[in-house]
Enzyme design. Structure first.
Site, PDB file in Angstrom:
ATOM      1  N   SER A 149       0.838  -1.186   0.000  1.00  0.00           N
ATOM      2  CA  SER A 149       0.000   0.000   0.000  1.00  0.00           C
ATOM      3  C   SER A 149       0.883   1.250   0.000  1.00  0.00           C
ATOM      4  CB  SER A 149      -0.951  -0.044   1.200  1.00  0.00           C
ATOM      5  OG  SER A 149      -1.923   0.968   1.146  1.00  0.00           O
ATOM      6  N   ASP A 314      -8.892  -6.575  -4.336  1.00  0.00           N
ATOM      7  CA  ASP A 314      -8.506  -5.265  -3.802  1.00  0.00           C
ATOM      8  C   ASP A 314      -9.141  -4.189  -4.682  1.00  0.00           C
ATOM      9  OD1 ASP A 314      -7.307  -2.959  -2.891  1.00  0.00           O
ATOM     10  OD2 ASP A 314      -5.241  -3.666  -3.149  1.00  0.00           O
ATOM     11  N   HIS A 347      -8.035  -5.220   0.021  1.00  0.00           N
ATOM     12  CA  HIS A 347      -6.755  -4.527   0.132  1.00  0.00           C
ATOM     13  C   HIS A 347      -5.903  -5.074   1.277  1.00  0.00           C
ATOM     14  CE1 HIS A 347      -3.897  -1.348  -0.489  1.00  0.00           C
ATOM     15  NE2 HIS A 347      -4.063  -0.861   0.723  1.00  0.00           N
TER      16      HIS A 347
END
Length: 374
Positions: A149, A314, A347
């Site tokens: 991320s 995601d 995610h």
């Protein structure tokens, strides 16, 4: 074997020039290390953290029973990032609230907490601060820089800002820049915080309060984007806490209970000003911006090999965003390995113990280790 770790603190007196034109000095960075640095200092791996994580990547904090690192399933003895082979470093970034200099720290110019006066920082600023820490530790080149991320964005920034100091760049569940939708989520979260009456323009420390309601709403918004629809459906569905409708606006569905619990917990340990800073750093990350929007040109200075991975469910940073990175790397003639992992978790999959995912990361680090032995 469980790693037991104690954080370290490094102070820097030389001003750090920030991308905004401001500077900060002195400042401190909290970090942890795992494993042993080789005599030639070639086996160091930097782990970059995302929004609400910290330097405490793995193991158990000394003197505690349950303070386990946020990526303990990934980093440690015998794990995919094997600390029997690699010297792993976790750093708490500037502006965070877990020990490094941030809004809660004392501003030497005023004698009070920085609060809203803490300068806006960018991903590139964090990377420069991390490079200074590496200098202080005597590490000239990392075997790998890795993150998921926002951490993956930092790894990307390393590859083009310090191309001679990184051998491998590992980018997980990331994007080359935020979409308008992602910026919008961040703005709604920030507005929830700054409009909380307890925020006091960011000087809530002086009033002995916390803008907990705003932080809680911000966390709930973020948390929804980290989970896939399938993960929510399988875990919560439309389950009711008490078996039937209560015809009220209190918590009735299990998903409501879960979100409120996570939000209340978050508001007890995370700093509101830090939330504003880190989400803005996310918004600003866009390496192609200084190259006429050409990501391949932005990544052209890179001299490392890349491992890029995305997760099918995601929707915060869907596989298409990783495809953008891979396409740009190929255009820049950079060596890249890409994996698209079928995982139901959304995610947050990059944080979880998925066998297929972990086997791919392990295999890539086996390759890195083999290169070190040559």
């Amino acid at each position: 074997m469980t790693l037991v770790v104690t954080p370290s603190l490094m102070r820097f007196d030389e001003p750090l020039q920030l991308r905004s034109g401001a500077s900060i000095a002195p400042y401190e960075l909290v970090y942890e290390t795992y494993g042993t640095l080789d005599a030639d200092r070639s086996n160091a791996v930097l782990i970059c953290h995302a929004l609400n994580a910290s330097h405490h990547v793995a193991g158990l904090t000394a003197g505690t029973k349950d303070d386990t690192g946020w990526w303990d399933n990934m980093v440690g003895p015998g794990k995919p990032v094997d600390t029997d082979r690699f010297f792993v470093i976790g750093v708490n970034n500037l502006g965070s609230c877990f020990g490094s200099t941030g809004p809660m720290s004392l501003n030497p110019a005023t004698g009070r907490a920085y609060g809203p006066d803490f300068p806006v920082v960018t991903v590139e600023d964090w990377v420069r601060a991390q490079a200074r820490l590496a200098d202080a530790l005597g590490i000239q080149r990392f075997a790998a820089v890795m993150g998921g991320s926002l951490g993956g964005m930092q790894a990307l920034a390393w590859s083009c800002n310090f191309p001679d100091r990184i051998a491998h760049c590992i980018v997980l569940a990331a994007a080359p820049r935020l979409s308008a939708q992602n910026i919008a989520f961040n703005e709604v979260a920030r507005r929830a915080i700054v409009t909380d009456p307890a925020f006091h323009g960011g000087r809530f420390y002086d009033h002995g309060v916390v803008p907990a309601r705003g932080l809680q709403v911000a966390r709930m918004i973020g948390h929804i984007t980290y989970l896939s629809d399938d993960a929510m459906a399988s875990r919560f569905g439309r389950l009711l806490k008490n078996g039937d409708y209560g015809f009220s606006f209190d918590v009735e569905f299990e998903i409501e209970s879960y979100l409120r619990y996570q939000a209340e917990k978050f508001s007890r340990y995370f700093d509101a000003n830090t939330y504003l800073l880190i989400t803005r750093a996310l918004d600003y990350f866009d390496p192609a911006r200084d190259h006429g929007g050409d990501l391949a040109a932005a990544l052209a200075p890179a001299r490392c090999s890349f491992f890029v991975a995305s997760f099918t469910t995601d929707w915060r940073f869907p596989p298409g965003r990783s495809h953008e990175i891979v396409k740009a790397l190929l255009a820049a003639q950079a060596p890249v390995t890409y994996a698209e992992i079928d995982a139901p978790h959304g995610h947050d999959a990059f944080l979880l113990d998925d066998p297929q995912y972990h086997s791919l990361v392990r295999a890539y680090f086996d390759r890195i280790a083999a290169g070190l032995r040559r």
